[in-house]
Scaffold this motif. Structure first.
Motif, short mmCIF file in Angstrom:
data_model
loop_
_atom_site.label_atom_id
_atom_site.label_comp_id
_atom_site.label_asym_id
_atom_site.label_seq_id
_atom_site.Cartn_x
_atom_site.Cartn_y
_atom_site.Cartn_z
N THR A 256 51.33 79.17 69.07
CA THR A 256 50.58 77.92 68.91
C THR A 256 51.24 77.10 67.80
OG1 THR A 256 48.51 79.02 69.50
CG2 THR A 256 48.34 76.87 68.42
N MET A 257 51.54 75.86 68.12
CA MET A 257 52.12 74.98 67.11
C MET A 257 51.04 74.59 66.10
SD MET A 257 55.33 74.11 67.22
CE MET A 257 56.75 74.18 68.33
N PRO A 258 51.38 74.53 64.83
CA PRO A 258 50.42 74.02 63.84
C PRO A 258 50.13 72.54 64.08
CG PRO A 258 52.57 74.38 62.83
CD PRO A 258 52.66 74.94 64.21
N THR A 259 48.90 72.15 63.85
CA THR A 259 48.47 70.76 64.07
C THR A 259 48.67 69.95 62.81
OG1 THR A 259 46.82 71.49 65.68
CG2 THR A 259 46.55 69.29 64.75
N LEU A 260 49.36 68.84 62.96
CA LEU A 260 49.77 68.02 61.82
C LEU A 260 48.73 66.96 61.47
CD1 LEU A 260 53.25 66.60 61.07
CD2 LEU A 260 51.35 64.99 61.36
N VAL A 261 48.53 66.76 60.18
CA VAL A 261 47.69 65.69 59.66
C VAL A 261 48.46 64.98 58.56
CG1 VAL A 261 45.54 65.08 58.49
CG2 VAL A 261 45.55 66.92 60.19
N LEU A 262 48.57 63.66 58.66
CA LEU A 262 49.26 62.87 57.64
C LEU A 262 48.29 62.50 56.53
CD1 LEU A 262 51.27 60.45 59.97
CD2 LEU A 262 52.23 62.32 58.62
N THR A 263 48.80 62.43 55.31
CA THR A 263 47.98 61.91 54.22
C THR A 263 47.77 60.41 54.42
OG1 THR A 263 49.98 61.59 52.89
CG2 THR A 263 48.76 63.66 52.61
N ASP A 264 46.75 59.86 53.74
CA ASP A 264 46.41 58.45 53.94
C ASP A 264 47.57 57.52 53.58
OD1 ASP A 264 43.91 59.16 54.80
OD2 ASP A 264 42.94 58.86 52.84
N ASP A 265 48.35 57.90 52.58
CA ASP A 265 49.47 57.04 52.20
C ASP A 265 50.72 57.29 53.02
OD1 ASP A 265 50.28 59.48 51.26
OD2 ASP A 265 50.46 58.87 49.15
N GLY A 266 50.63 58.24 53.97
CA GLY A 266 51.77 58.51 54.85
C GLY A 266 52.95 59.15 54.17
N ALA A 267 52.78 59.64 52.94
CA ALA A 267 53.91 60.19 52.20
C ALA A 267 54.16 61.66 52.48
CB ALA A 267 53.70 59.98 50.71
N SER A 268 53.16 62.37 53.00
CA SER A 268 53.33 63.80 53.24
C SER A 268 52.42 64.23 54.38
CB SER A 268 53.02 64.61 51.98
OG SER A 268 51.68 64.39 51.56
N PHE A 269 52.56 65.49 54.78
CA PHE A 269 51.74 66.01 55.87
C PHE A 269 51.41 67.47 55.61
CE2 PHE A 269 55.97 67.32 57.12
CZ PHE A 269 55.78 68.58 57.65
N THR A 270 50.37 67.90 56.28
CA THR A 270 50.00 69.31 56.33
C THR A 270 49.74 69.66 57.78
OG1 THR A 270 48.99 69.24 54.14
CG2 THR A 270 48.38 71.07 55.56
N ALA A 271 50.33 70.77 58.23
CA ALA A 271 50.12 71.23 59.61
C ALA A 271 49.57 72.65 59.53
CB ALA A 271 51.42 71.19 60.39
N THR A 272 48.42 72.89 60.12
CA THR A 272 47.76 74.20 60.03
C THR A 272 47.33 74.66 61.42
OG1 THR A 272 45.62 73.13 59.64
CG2 THR A 272 46.93 73.72 57.70
N GLY A 273 46.86 75.95 61.45
CA GLY A 273 46.32 76.50 62.69
C GLY A 273 47.36 77.02 63.65
N GLY A 274 48.59 77.16 63.22
CA GLY A 274 49.63 77.68 64.11
C GLY A 274 49.61 79.20 64.20
N LYS A 275 50.23 79.71 65.25
CA LYS A 275 50.37 81.16 65.42
C LYS A 275 51.84 81.47 65.66
CE LYS A 275 45.71 81.91 67.28
NZ LYS A 275 44.90 82.45 68.40
N LEU A 276 52.37 82.37 64.80
CA LEU A 276 53.79 82.69 64.85
C LEU A 276 53.96 84.20 64.84
CD1 LEU A 276 56.82 81.83 64.58
CD2 LEU A 276 56.49 82.00 62.09
N VAL A 277 54.85 84.69 65.70
CA VAL A 277 55.20 86.11 65.75
C VAL A 277 56.69 86.23 65.42
CG1 VAL A 277 55.35 88.18 67.17
CG2 VAL A 277 53.43 86.58 67.47
N ALA A 278 57.01 87.11 64.48
CA ALA A 278 58.40 87.32 64.07
C ALA A 278 58.72 88.80 64.11
CB ALA A 278 58.64 86.77 62.68
N THR A 279 59.81 89.16 64.79
CA THR A 279 60.26 90.55 64.86
C THR A 279 61.61 90.65 64.17
OG1 THR A 279 59.08 90.90 66.94
CG2 THR A 279 60.84 92.46 66.37
N LEU A 280 61.66 91.50 63.12
CA LEU A 280 62.88 91.65 62.33
C LEU A 280 63.48 93.03 62.56
CD1 LEU A 280 61.81 90.10 58.90
CD2 LEU A 280 62.60 88.95 60.97
#
Length: 318
Positions: A256-280
């Motif tokens: 699942t891709m994390p869902t992006l939200v921009l800050t009000d001033d458009g200077a940065s973002f936060t993306a949460t709620g993603g699901k990632l599997v990594a096999t090393l």
């Protein structure tokens, strides 16, 4: 004797027949020379006056044609010429009230209507290459800032915000750029010789979040395609150091891709709620044997910066 007299009369007759044509040619040549002299004298003595140059500049402003403004000799940037082609309202009812001239400089006091208001201004002119031309006082100096991003646009012309813009007198709509992602504009009345500062109250369009999400998805997909531990800028952090001495191979799967939200001033973002599997796969921490471990993140989060410049929006992941 008869032959001699006949011989003597023939040249006289010939001369009498030839002389009128010679004088006719001489007269024509003289007329042409005089006419040429008059033309040369007129061309040299009939140089445009400072008042004529002031009138020509005002007519060019009224025309709305950037080429006409450029033809007056005023020094103006290509960006200002392009912006003038997108002006909302032009100078009208312009006239020269008076002209004060001292040597090779002059000042024309002019009046005009712009933005439905009558204005007066002083237009300085200088003698350059045999003609009178307006100097920088014929332009307006406008500094524009914006609450979001670093650029503004006038029509199709994109300009850096916070830079002093020398605009051709007119009324302009200055909008936050890129207009595809930002909304907000302000009307600017650019007056000759005036200095002004305006700020565009900008905000994000929904399209900005959509485009930022697409860019983030592309970036994370490229990171997940790597077969080694991702470098900085991917937003993937795995606590492998307590279990592996070395990692030889990595396989990532984004559920699942994390869902992006921009800050009000458009200077940065936060993306949460993603699901990632990594096999090393690599060597165990104690170095005794090969090791394969799968890590799973149920709330994968990514953060970063956003920059709006010109017609572009760029994302940088922390």
């Amino acid at each position: 004797m008869t032959d001699q007299s006949t011989t003597d009369r023939r040249p006289c007759a010939q001369r009498r027949n030839t002389r009128p044509w010679v004088w006719f040619v001489v007269v024509i040549v003289l007329v042409l020379l005089v006419a040429a002299g008059i033309v040369i004298w007129q061309s040299q003595s009939r140089a445009d006056s400072a008042e004529d140059a002031a009138h020509a500049y005002l007519r060019a402003l009224e025309s709305g044609e950037s080429s006409a403004v450029q033809g007056t000799g005023v020094e103006v940037s290509d960006e200002a010429l392009q912006a003038f082609d997108g002006a909302d309202s032009l100078v009208s009812e312009a006239t020269v009230i008076s002209v004060d001239q001292t040597g090779s400089s002059a000042t024309a006091h002019v009046s005009f209507v712009l933005g439905e208001t009558e204005h007066e201004a002083d237009l300085a002119l200088v003698r350059s290459d045999g003609r009178w031309v307006p100097d920088g006082s014929g332009l307006a100096e406008v500094t524009v800032s914006t609450t979001v991003g670093s650029a503004v646009s006038i029509g199709d012309t994109v300009l850096e915000a916070s830079d002093a813009l020398s605009l051709i007198p007119a009324v302009y709509t200055v909008a936050a750029a890129p207009t595809a992602y930002l909304t907000g504009s302000i009307a600017v009345v650019a007056l000759p010789g005036a200095t002004d500062h305006v700020e565009v109250d900008a905000s994000l369009r929904p399209e900005a979040t959509e485009a930022a999400q697409e860019r983030l998805d592309e970036l994370l997909e490229a990171c997940a395609a790597e077969t080694a531990l991702p470098a900085d800028g991917c937003g993937i952090r795995i606590p492998w150091g307590t279990e592996f001495r070395t990692v030889d191979d990595a396989a990532f799967r984004i559920e699942t891709m994390p869902t992006l939200v921009l800050t009000d001033d458009g200077a940065s973002f936060t993306a949460t709620g993603g699901k990632l599997v990594a096999t090393l796969t690599g060597t165990a921490h104690d170095g005794s044997a090969p090791r394969t471990t799968t890590y799973r993140s149920e709330n994968w989060a990514v953060r970063g910066d956003v920059a709006f410049s010109g017609d572009e929006m760029t994302l940088t992941v922390w």
